[in-house]
Write a protein that holds these residues in place. Sequence first.
Motif, PDB file in Angstrom:
ATOM      1  N   ALA A  85       0.824  -1.216   0.000  1.00 35.62           N
ATOM      2  CA  ALA A  85       0.000   0.000   0.000  1.00 35.62           C
ATOM      3  C   ALA A  85       0.859   1.268   0.000  1.00 35.62           C
ATOM      4  O   ALA A  85       0.570   2.226  -0.712  1.00 35.62           O
ATOM      5  CB  ALA A  85      -0.927  -0.016   1.209  1.00 35.62           C
ATOM      6  N   THR A  88       2.063   2.554  -3.377  1.00 37.66           N
ATOM      7  CA  THR A  88       1.013   2.742  -4.390  1.00 37.66           C
ATOM      8  C   THR A  88       1.403   3.767  -5.463  1.00 37.66           C
ATOM      9  O   THR A  88       1.267   3.517  -6.663  1.00 37.66           O
ATOM     10  CB  THR A  88      -0.303   3.178  -3.702  1.00 37.66           C
ATOM     11  OG1 THR A  88      -0.698   2.129  -2.820  1.00 37.66           O
ATOM     12  CG2 THR A  88      -1.400   3.440  -4.701  1.00 37.66           C
ATOM     13  N   GLN A  91       3.525   3.398  -8.796  1.00 38.23           N
ATOM     14  CA  GLN A  91       3.001   2.815 -10.041  1.00 38.23           C
ATOM     15  C   GLN A  91       2.895   3.851 -11.166  1.00 38.23           C
ATOM     16  O   GLN A  91       2.573   3.505 -12.294  1.00 38.23           O
ATOM     17  CB  GLN A  91       1.625   2.203  -9.801  1.00 38.23           C
ATOM     18  CG  GLN A  91       1.635   1.030  -8.841  1.00 38.23           C
ATOM     19  CD  GLN A  91       0.234   0.559  -8.527  1.00 38.23           C
ATOM     20  OE1 GLN A  91      -0.212  -0.452  -9.035  1.00 38.23           O
ATOM     21  NE2 GLN A  91      -0.472   1.292  -7.680  1.00 38.23           N
ATOM     22  N   SER A 110      -2.347  -2.100  -8.032  1.00 36.73           N
ATOM     23  CA  SER A 110      -2.261  -2.669  -6.682  1.00 36.73           C
ATOM     24  C   SER A 110      -3.292  -1.975  -5.783  1.00 36.73           C
ATOM     25  O   SER A 110      -3.005  -0.964  -5.176  1.00 36.73           O
ATOM     26  CB  SER A 110      -0.849  -2.480  -6.130  1.00 36.73           C
ATOM     27  OG  SER A 110      -0.682  -3.308  -5.013  1.00 36.73           O
ATOM     28  N   GLU A 111      -4.457  -2.585  -5.742  1.00 33.78           N
ATOM     29  CA  GLU A 111      -5.493  -2.033  -4.843  1.00 33.78           C
ATOM     30  C   GLU A 111      -5.861  -3.091  -3.793  1.00 33.78           C
ATOM     31  O   GLU A 111      -5.541  -2.949  -2.631  1.00 33.78           O
ATOM     32  CB  GLU A 111      -6.719  -1.579  -5.628  1.00 33.78           C
ATOM     33  CG  GLU A 111      -7.596  -0.777  -4.680  1.00 33.78           C
ATOM     34  CD  GLU A 111      -8.667   0.039  -5.355  1.00 33.78           C
ATOM     35  OE1 GLU A 111      -8.362   0.827  -6.264  1.00 33.78           O
ATOM     36  OE2 GLU A 111      -9.816  -0.114  -4.935  1.00 33.78           O
ATOM     37  N   ASP A 115     -12.882  -0.779  -1.024  1.00 32.66           N
ATOM     38  CA  ASP A 115     -12.986   0.241  -2.060  1.00 32.66           C
ATOM     39  C   ASP A 115     -12.618   1.605  -1.454  1.00 32.66           C
ATOM     40  O   ASP A 115     -13.321   2.103  -0.572  1.00 32.66           O
ATOM     41  CB  ASP A 115     -14.435   0.269  -2.596  1.00 32.66           C
ATOM     42  CG  ASP A 115     -14.543   1.164  -3.811  1.00 32.66           C
ATOM     43  OD1 ASP A 115     -13.809   2.178  -3.877  1.00 32.66           O
ATOM     44  OD2 ASP A 115     -15.370   0.874  -4.689  1.00 32.66           O
ATOM     45  N   PRO A 116     -11.498   2.210  -1.937  1.00 37.29           N
ATOM     46  CA  PRO A 116     -11.039   3.454  -1.302  1.00 37.29           C
ATOM     47  C   PRO A 116     -11.995   4.621  -1.506  1.00 37.29           C
ATOM     48  O   PRO A 116     -11.973   5.589  -0.749  1.00 37.29           O
ATOM     49  CB  PRO A 116      -9.696   3.728  -1.983  1.00 37.29           C
ATOM     50  CG  PRO A 116      -9.760   2.993  -3.268  1.00 37.29           C
ATOM     51  CD  PRO A 116     -10.645   1.801  -3.053  1.00 37.29           C
ATOM     52  N   TYR A 131      -5.920   5.524   1.919  1.00 38.42           N
ATOM     53  CA  TYR A 131      -6.770   5.355   0.730  1.00 38.42           C
ATOM     54  C   TYR A 131      -6.527   6.380  -0.379  1.00 38.42           C
ATOM     55  O   TYR A 131      -6.771   6.091  -1.548  1.00 38.42           O
ATOM     56  CB  TYR A 131      -8.244   5.367   1.126  1.00 38.42           C
ATOM     57  CG  TYR A 131      -8.648   4.127   1.895  1.00 38.42           C
ATOM     58  CD1 TYR A 131      -8.506   2.868   1.320  1.00 38.42           C
ATOM     59  CD2 TYR A 131      -9.150   4.208   3.192  1.00 38.42           C
ATOM     60  CE1 TYR A 131      -8.849   1.723   2.014  1.00 38.42           C
ATOM     61  CE2 TYR A 131      -9.506   3.060   3.886  1.00 38.42           C
ATOM     62  CZ  TYR A 131      -9.353   1.823   3.295  1.00 38.42           C
ATOM     63  OH  TYR A 131      -9.687   0.686   3.971  1.00 38.42           O
ATOM     64  N   LYS A 134      -4.506   5.326  -3.442  1.00 38.06           N
ATOM     65  CA  LYS A 134      -5.190   4.313  -4.261  1.00 38.06           C
ATOM     66  C   LYS A 134      -6.233   4.984  -5.167  1.00 38.06           C
ATOM     67  O   LYS A 134      -6.405   4.604  -6.321  1.00 38.06           O
ATOM     68  CB  LYS A 134      -5.825   3.247  -3.362  1.00 38.06           C
ATOM     69  CG  LYS A 134      -4.765   2.496  -2.540  1.00 38.06           C
ATOM     70  CD  LYS A 134      -5.130   1.074  -2.257  1.00 38.06           C
ATOM     71  CE  LYS A 134      -3.987   0.370  -1.531  1.00 38.06           C
ATOM     72  NZ  LYS A 134      -3.965  -1.053  -1.621  1.00 38.06           N
ATOM     73  N   ARG A 138      -6.288   5.050  -9.333  1.00 39.86           N
ATOM     74  CA  ARG A 138      -7.511   4.730 -10.112  1.00 39.86           C
ATOM     75  C   ARG A 138      -7.823   5.834 -11.109  1.00 39.86           C
ATOM     76  O   ARG A 138      -8.100   5.585 -12.283  1.00 39.86           O
ATOM     77  CB  ARG A 138      -8.714   4.660  -9.161  1.00 39.86           C
ATOM     78  CG  ARG A 138      -9.058   3.313  -8.679  1.00 39.86           C
ATOM     79  CD  ARG A 138     -10.470   3.362  -8.166  1.00 39.86           C
ATOM     80  NE  ARG A 138     -10.749   2.241  -7.315  1.00 39.86           N
ATOM     81  CZ  ARG A 138     -11.960   1.903  -6.902  1.00 39.86           C
ATOM     82  NH1 ARG A 138     -12.999   2.638  -7.251  1.00 39.86           N
ATOM     83  NH2 ARG A 138     -12.148   0.871  -6.138  1.00 39.86           N
ATOM     84  N   ILE A 150     -10.250  -3.437 -11.425  1.00 34.75           N
ATOM     85  CA  ILE A 150      -9.884  -3.180 -10.026  1.00 34.75           C
ATOM     86  C   ILE A 150     -10.429  -4.339  -9.191  1.00 34.75           C
ATOM     87  O   ILE A 150     -11.599  -4.708  -9.328  1.00 34.75           O
ATOM     88  CB  ILE A 150     -10.539  -1.871  -9.512  1.00 34.75           C
ATOM     89  CG1 ILE A 150     -10.159  -0.676 -10.387  1.00 34.75           C
ATOM     90  CG2 ILE A 150     -10.223  -1.657  -8.031  1.00 34.75           C
ATOM     91  CD1 ILE A 150      -8.788  -0.128 -10.195  1.00 34.75           C
ATOM     92  N   SER A 152     -11.497  -5.404  -5.655  1.00 28.83           N
ATOM     93  CA  SER A 152     -11.864  -4.877  -4.335  1.00 28.83           C
ATOM     94  C   SER A 152     -12.259  -6.084  -3.482  1.00 28.83           C
ATOM     95  O   SER A 152     -13.349  -6.628  -3.614  1.00 28.83           O
ATOM     96  CB  SER A 152     -13.023  -3.890  -4.502  1.00 28.83           C
ATOM     97  OG  SER A 152     -13.214  -3.177  -3.321  1.00 28.83           O
TER      98      SER A 152
END
Length: 225
Positions: A85, A88, A91, A110-111, A115-116, A131, A134, A138, A150, A152
Amino acid sequence: MEKSKILIIGATGSLGYHLAESSLKFCHPTFALVRDSAISDPIKSHKLQCLSHAGVTLLKGSLEDEASLVEAVKLVDVVICAVSAKQTLQQKLLIKVIKQLGSIKRFIPSEFGSDPTKAKVCELEDGYNFYAPKIEIRQLVEAEGIPYTIISCNFFMKILLPSLVQPGLSAPPRDKVTIFGDGNTKGVFMQESDVAAFTINAVDDPRTLNKVLYLRPPGKCLFYE
Ligand SMILES: NC(=O)c1ccc[n+]([C@@H]2O[C@H](COP(=O)([O-])OP(=O)(O)OC[C@H]3O[C@@H](n4cnc5c(N)ncnc54)[C@H](OP(=O)(O)O)[C@@H]3O)[C@@H](O)[C@H]2O)c1
């Protein structure tokens, strides 16, 4: 149908190892981007040997090394990233490379959690906002028009069930327990190997293109009173 070639980034990690194993199990030509530092670590190098013997092609590189990303991404149809995390935002260079090459059929960032966009703000002990990065990734993937899925998947059983989801603990709390919501909030706990198998089965499924997939199999829920 020919199976997509899959690149796993983070194959020496907890989830990434299961992803690489699942990718092989479901007969995808499988590649892993591996850092030099992992090769000199005895535990990680053992994991890499197992993957290599099983058929994973190991490629040297890292998320900071653009040339290695270009070479690796050129070889595959699908990229799955499973960095931790706190990594993140690393990426971003990968997303730039995927966009420039334009050949990737599916990117799975990488989630792999709650759900963030729906979870409450979560700040870790060191002030890290769990969050927000992330969500940023997205949004970047969508803005770049990269085909994505994604995953989740709620909580990993191995990590969060023993602590009853108490931040920072690895064993059941003894002195104090934080109760979530009004006390009736339900938790969903997944095996990492199931998350990995589900992820690999999503990569060639047209129904999962540009979607968020929620892992909450209704027939397999256990409720504790
Ligand atoms: N839902 C849950 O309860 C839950 C719990 C934990 C994690 N997760 C999620 O699962 C995902 C994976 O987390 P994890 O705990 O499995 O990760 P992890 O065990 O910490 O593994 C991270 C992997 O990323 C690699 N990596 C790190 N930086 C890199 C770089 N710059 N270039 C290339 N590779 C790099 C590491 O390689 P090296 O071996 O070289 O260091 C390692 O293989 C994350 O999205 C995380 O948020 C969810």
